[in-house]
Design a protein around this motif. Structure first.
Motif, PDB file in Angstrom:
ATOM      1  N   GLY A   1       0.812  -1.211   0.000  1.00 38.96           N
ATOM      2  CA  GLY A   1       0.000   0.000   0.000  1.00 38.96           C
ATOM      3  C   GLY A   1       0.842   1.256   0.000  1.00 38.96           C
ATOM      4  O   GLY A   1       0.329   2.371  -0.087  1.00 38.96           O
ATOM      5  N   ARG A   2       2.148   1.122   0.119  1.00 43.83           N
ATOM      6  CA  ARG A   2       3.045   2.288   0.116  1.00 43.83           C
ATOM      7  C   ARG A   2       3.998   2.260  -1.067  1.00 43.83           C
ATOM      8  O   ARG A   2       4.997   2.985  -1.095  1.00 43.83           O
ATOM      9  CB  ARG A   2       3.871   2.339   1.407  1.00 43.83           C
ATOM     10  N   LEU A   3       3.716   1.375  -2.010  1.00 41.22           N
ATOM     11  CA  LEU A   3       4.637   1.211  -3.131  1.00 41.22           C
ATOM     12  C   LEU A   3       3.852   0.842  -4.374  1.00 41.22           C
ATOM     13  O   LEU A   3       2.996  -0.051  -4.322  1.00 41.22           O
ATOM     14  CB  LEU A   3       5.641   0.092  -2.787  1.00 41.22           C
ATOM     15  N   THR A   4       4.098   1.536  -5.433  1.00 39.86           N
ATOM     16  CA  THR A   4       3.460   1.202  -6.701  1.00 39.86           C
ATOM     17  C   THR A   4       4.413   1.508  -7.839  1.00 39.86           C
ATOM     18  O   THR A   4       5.531   1.974  -7.608  1.00 39.86           O
ATOM     19  CB  THR A   4       2.122   1.949  -6.860  1.00 39.86           C
ATOM     20  N   THR A   5       3.982   1.194  -9.048  1.00 43.65           N
ATOM     21  CA  THR A   5       4.763   1.568 -10.225  1.00 43.65           C
ATOM     22  C   THR A   5       3.878   2.392 -11.124  1.00 43.65           C
ATOM     23  O   THR A   5       2.640   2.258 -11.089  1.00 43.65           O
ATOM     24  CB  THR A   5       5.242   0.322 -11.001  1.00 43.65           C
TER      25      THR A   5
ATOM     26  N   LEU B   1      -0.219   2.062 -12.338  1.00 46.95           N
ATOM     27  CA  LEU B   1      -1.187   3.153 -12.189  1.00 46.95           C
ATOM     28  C   LEU B   1      -1.892   3.460 -13.499  1.00 46.95           C
ATOM     29  O   LEU B   1      -3.062   3.834 -13.510  1.00 46.95           O
ATOM     30  CB  LEU B   1      -0.484   4.426 -11.685  1.00 46.95           C
ATOM     31  N   THR B   2      -1.136   3.338 -14.594  1.00 51.03           N
ATOM     32  CA  THR B   2      -1.688   3.767 -15.881  1.00 51.03           C
ATOM     33  C   THR B   2      -2.368   2.629 -16.639  1.00 51.03           C
ATOM     34  O   THR B   2      -3.085   2.877 -17.588  1.00 51.03           O
ATOM     35  CB  THR B   2      -0.589   4.381 -16.773  1.00 51.03           C
ATOM     36  N   SER B   3      -2.139   1.384 -16.213  1.00 51.64           N
ATOM     37  CA  SER B   3      -2.778   0.282 -16.947  1.00 51.64           C
ATOM     38  C   SER B   3      -4.277   0.294 -16.639  1.00 51.64           C
ATOM     39  O   SER B   3      -4.700   0.543 -15.513  1.00 51.64           O
ATOM     40  CB  SER B   3      -2.158  -1.059 -16.576  1.00 51.64           C
ATOM     41  N   ALA B   4      -5.059  -0.001 -17.663  1.00 52.41           N
ATOM     42  CA  ALA B   4      -6.513   0.123 -17.548  1.00 52.41           C
ATOM     43  C   ALA B   4      -7.038  -0.793 -16.445  1.00 52.41           C
ATOM     44  O   ALA B   4      -6.638  -1.953 -16.318  1.00 52.41           O
ATOM     45  CB  ALA B   4      -7.152  -0.253 -18.876  1.00 52.41           C
ATOM     46  N   GLY B   5      -7.952  -0.240 -15.661  1.00 54.37           N
ATOM     47  CA  GLY B   5      -8.647  -1.035 -14.646  1.00 54.37           C
ATOM     48  C   GLY B   5      -7.745  -1.591 -13.551  1.00 54.37           C
ATOM     49  O   GLY B   5      -8.038  -2.632 -12.970  1.00 54.37           O
TER      50      GLY B   5
ATOM     51  N   GLY C   1      -7.135  -0.266 -10.708  1.00 48.71           N
ATOM     52  CA  GLY C   1      -7.433   0.214  -9.353  1.00 48.71           C
ATOM     53  C   GLY C   1      -6.331   1.137  -8.905  1.00 48.71           C
ATOM     54  O   GLY C   1      -5.789   1.908  -9.687  1.00 48.71           O
ATOM     55  N   SER C   2      -5.951   1.063  -7.634  1.00 47.95           N
ATOM     56  CA  SER C   2      -4.897   1.962  -7.140  1.00 47.95           C
ATOM     57  C   SER C   2      -3.531   1.548  -7.657  1.00 47.95           C
ATOM     58  O   SER C   2      -2.596   2.329  -7.685  1.00 47.95           O
ATOM     59  CB  SER C   2      -4.873   1.947  -5.615  1.00 47.95           C
ATOM     60  N   GLY C   3      -3.415   0.285  -8.069  1.00 48.40           N
ATOM     61  CA  GLY C   3      -2.137  -0.194  -8.600  1.00 48.40           C
ATOM     62  C   GLY C   3      -1.102  -0.421  -7.524  1.00 48.40           C
ATOM     63  O   GLY C   3       0.051  -0.691  -7.822  1.00 48.40           O
ATOM     64  N   ARG C   4      -1.517  -0.336  -6.251  1.00 51.70           N
ATOM     65  CA  ARG C   4      -0.510  -0.496  -5.181  1.00 51.70           C
ATOM     66  C   ARG C   4      -0.150  -1.957  -4.978  1.00 51.70           C
ATOM     67  O   ARG C   4      -0.994  -2.840  -5.128  1.00 51.70           O
ATOM     68  CB  ARG C   4      -1.034   0.096  -3.881  1.00 51.70           C
TER      69      ARG C   4
END
Ligand code: FMN
Length: 192
Positions: free
Chosen positions: A174-178, A182-186, A188-191
């Protein structure tokens, strides 16, 4: 001690005993800690070391800020370590490197110093509280206008404790994403 081990075994130590590093050793460790990232190499900080009987003068400042009846208790707090290293934030005013970056550099240096102390068998805890605003403490430590007291590193030798364990790894989910997540469709938060 390697850096990973130092990170996972350092603890904020509530009670610290003699010995603390002497002025020479502290100076050496500070020279090393000063290699922490510092935009503009401004070194926007300084330290005032308080040890031995000099701690009583600081204790008197603490007492002045304390509520009625709590003076003795507050005064004795300076005895929790043989060395109280006062950290003074001394930002270069009007510099193109903004003050928040100078504060970030100062924090990085302080953390590096705590790790270095730990790697040498010393313990420390960074203490702050309302006392950092004490006018009497500011005068005692010779702070100039524009400088801030960021608290004290209480430094000494940790009380031996066989139960002291290596730290659990922190849950960073929940504190790390790429960005691609984030930009891939659907996504969500991508976290992660
Ligand atoms: C900027 C700063 C201020 C702190 N001030 C206090 C304080 O006033 N009193 C205190 O007991 N601990 C203080 N701490 C220490 C934290 O409580 C401690 O790092 C935290 O409990 C986690 O413990 P650990 O360092 O062993 O992981 C401070 C730490 C930082 C970074």
């Amino acid at each position: 001690m390697d850096v990973t081990t130092a990170m996972l075994t350092r603890r904020s130590e509530q009670l610290l005993l003699d010995p603390a590093p002497d002025d020479n050793e502290f100076t050496y460790l500070l020279k090393v800690a000063a290699a922490a990232p510092d935009h503009g190499r401004l070194r926007p900080w300084r330290w005032v070391l308080v040890r031995g009987d000099d701690r009583d003068a600081l204790g008197a400042c603490f007492a002045e800020e304390a509520q009625e009846g709590r003076q003795a208790q507050v005064t004795s707090k300076v005895q929790r370590a043989p060395l109280l290293a006062s950290l003074v934030f001394s930002p270069v005013q009007g510099h193109k490197v903004p003050e928040w970056e100078q504060l970030a550099a100062t924090s990085g240096m302080a953390h590096a110093l705590m790790l270095l102390l730990h790697a040498r068998g010393f313990g420390s805890i960074w203490r702050t509280g309302t006392l950092v605003h004490s006018p009497r403490a500011r005068r005692l430590l010779d702070l100039a206008d524009g400088e801030d007291l960021l608290g004290w590193l209480y430094i000494g030798t940790p009380v031996p404790d066989a139960a002291r364990k290596r730290r659990e790894l922190c849950d960073v989910s929940g504190r790390l994403t790429t960005l691609s997540a984030l930009t891939s469709a659907g996504s969500g938060s991508g976290r992660m």
